[in-house]
Design a protein around this motif. Structure first.
Motif, PDB file in Angstrom:
ATOM      1  N   MET A 135     -28.588 -35.206  73.796  1.00 36.83           N
ATOM      2  CA  MET A 135     -29.803 -34.428  74.064  1.00 36.83           C
ATOM      3  C   MET A 135     -30.799 -34.515  72.910  1.00 36.83           C
ATOM      4  SD  MET A 135     -28.463 -30.540  73.365  1.00 36.83           S
ATOM      5  CE  MET A 135     -28.067 -29.999  71.695  1.00 36.83           C
ATOM      6  N   LEU A 273     -32.767 -33.276  78.141  1.00 34.95           N
ATOM      7  CA  LEU A 273     -32.489 -34.671  78.424  1.00 34.95           C
ATOM      8  C   LEU A 273     -33.563 -35.213  79.356  1.00 34.95           C
ATOM      9  CD1 LEU A 273     -28.629 -34.544  78.989  1.00 34.95           C
ATOM     10  CD2 LEU A 273     -29.783 -35.847  77.209  1.00 34.95           C
ATOM     11  N   ASP A 277     -33.886 -40.478  77.188  1.00 37.74           N
ATOM     12  CA  ASP A 277     -32.688 -40.109  76.413  1.00 37.74           C
ATOM     13  C   ASP A 277     -31.433 -40.754  76.977  1.00 37.74           C
ATOM     14  OD1 ASP A 277     -34.021 -38.419  74.589  1.00 37.74           O
ATOM     15  OD2 ASP A 277     -34.071 -36.817  76.075  1.00 37.74           O
ATOM     16  N   LEU A 278     -31.451 -41.108  78.267  1.00 40.31           N
ATOM     17  CA  LEU A 278     -30.271 -41.663  78.919  1.00 40.31           C
ATOM     18  C   LEU A 278     -30.330 -43.178  79.066  1.00 40.31           C
ATOM     19  CD1 LEU A 278     -29.740 -38.953  81.698  1.00 40.31           C
ATOM     20  CD2 LEU A 278     -28.492 -39.215  79.548  1.00 40.31           C
TER      21      LEU A 278
END
Length: 300
Positions: A135, A273, A277-278
């Motif tokens: 996060m 998130l 971020d992913l």
């Protein structure tokens, strides 16, 4: 010539296919018997177009239908299907599709169906990590009952597309998008009213005067406040700090979210998130120190 991507791919593949067909005729010569009926440069051009288009775009069934409609000959169905499948397998073995590459060129964050993270060349399972490991924090939150000046100041200072909404105890109660806040503040500035109807939201887009409006609201709004209860999303999706990172990824992608809020055991916002971020490279950057620390600990 404005031809997009489809026509050039068919043309390039057809040229390569016809070149192979012409070479085959030069090698075997012109044959007139039925056994050599397949030795046709036009048929090779069709197969070449199918292979190049399939390898670049990774289309399968739709491409086979398109080429069959072009030829109107059912005898070409089997070689076209075999060619498309082989070109797709080879393409998947080497790299991703051309359209995926365009997403990277335009810096559009695209999440694959399953995350693939590596560390020193070895794949890493995201089930071993928590949502809190990936996060972004700290998080800029807005209060349910926020002063106009503070809200305008946050809009000027941060470019976030969404903000968690918290109560007086800093506990999560919803979320609100930047566009909604911009429209509410513009109506407050232009008409000195807080309530904005749904139809007005649909018809009104934030104007180019945003920065000027926010600057004036920061200094001239005094003690005026805005209650965001009518505008926030009270069903904002959130996950606990210790939630599985792999399941967080699947949840984010399946629901098509733009933001996912991370909370602790007391429902206090501790992180956010987003799609960026992913992304694979971002996850690798954030998880690598954790993996290295675990490896060192085991080695000791």
């Amino acid at each position: 010539i404005a031809s997009g991507l489809v026509v050039p791919m068919l043309l390039i593949g057809g040229l390569f296919g016809r070149l192979v067909g012409c070479l085959a005729i030069l090698i075997f010569g012109v044959k007139t018997t039925p056994f050599w009926a397949w030795l046709d440069p036009g048929a090779f051009a069709l197969i070449g177009a199918a292979s190049f288009f399939g390898g670049v775009s990774r289309l399968t069934m739709s491409l086979a239908v398109i080429l069959m409609e072009m030829t109107n000959d059912i005898q070409f169905l089997l070689p076209i299907m075999v060619t498309i499948m082989v070109s797709k397998w080879v393409g998947d073995l080497l790299t991703h599709s051309f359209y995926h590459a365009l997403l990277e060129v335009k810096c559009i964050p695209f999440l694959d169906s399953e995350p693939f993270i590596t560390h020193n060349g070895s794949p890493v399972s995201l089930e071993l990590f928590k949502a809190g490991d990936a996060m972004s924090s700290p998080v800029v939150c807005v209060k349910k009952d926020e002063s106009v000046s503070e809200l305008a100041e946050k809009m000027l200072e941060y470019e976030h597309c969404g903000f968690p909404v918290v109560n007086d105890q800093n506990q999560l109660i919803g979320s609100v998008t930047r566009r909604i806040l911009a429209v509410v503040l513009e109506f407050h500035f232009d008409q000195d009213r807080e309530n904005v109807t749904y139809d007005e939201f649909l018809q009104h887009d934030p104007s180019f005067r945003q920065k000027t409006i926010f600057d004036k609201l920061v200094t001239d709004s005094g003690d005026k406040r805005i209650n965001l209860a009518s505008y926030m999303n009270q069903s904002a999706v959130s996950v606990p700090l210790s939630f599985s990172l792999h399941r967080t990824y699947v949840l984010f992608r399946t629901l098509g979210l733009r933001h996912l809020i991370v909370t602790d055991d007391s429902n206090t916002v501790v992180g956010m998130l987003s799609r960026k971020d992913l992304m694979g490279h971002t996850l690798e950057d954030r998880l690598s120190p954790i993996i290295s620390e675990v490896i060192e600990r085991k080695a000791a």
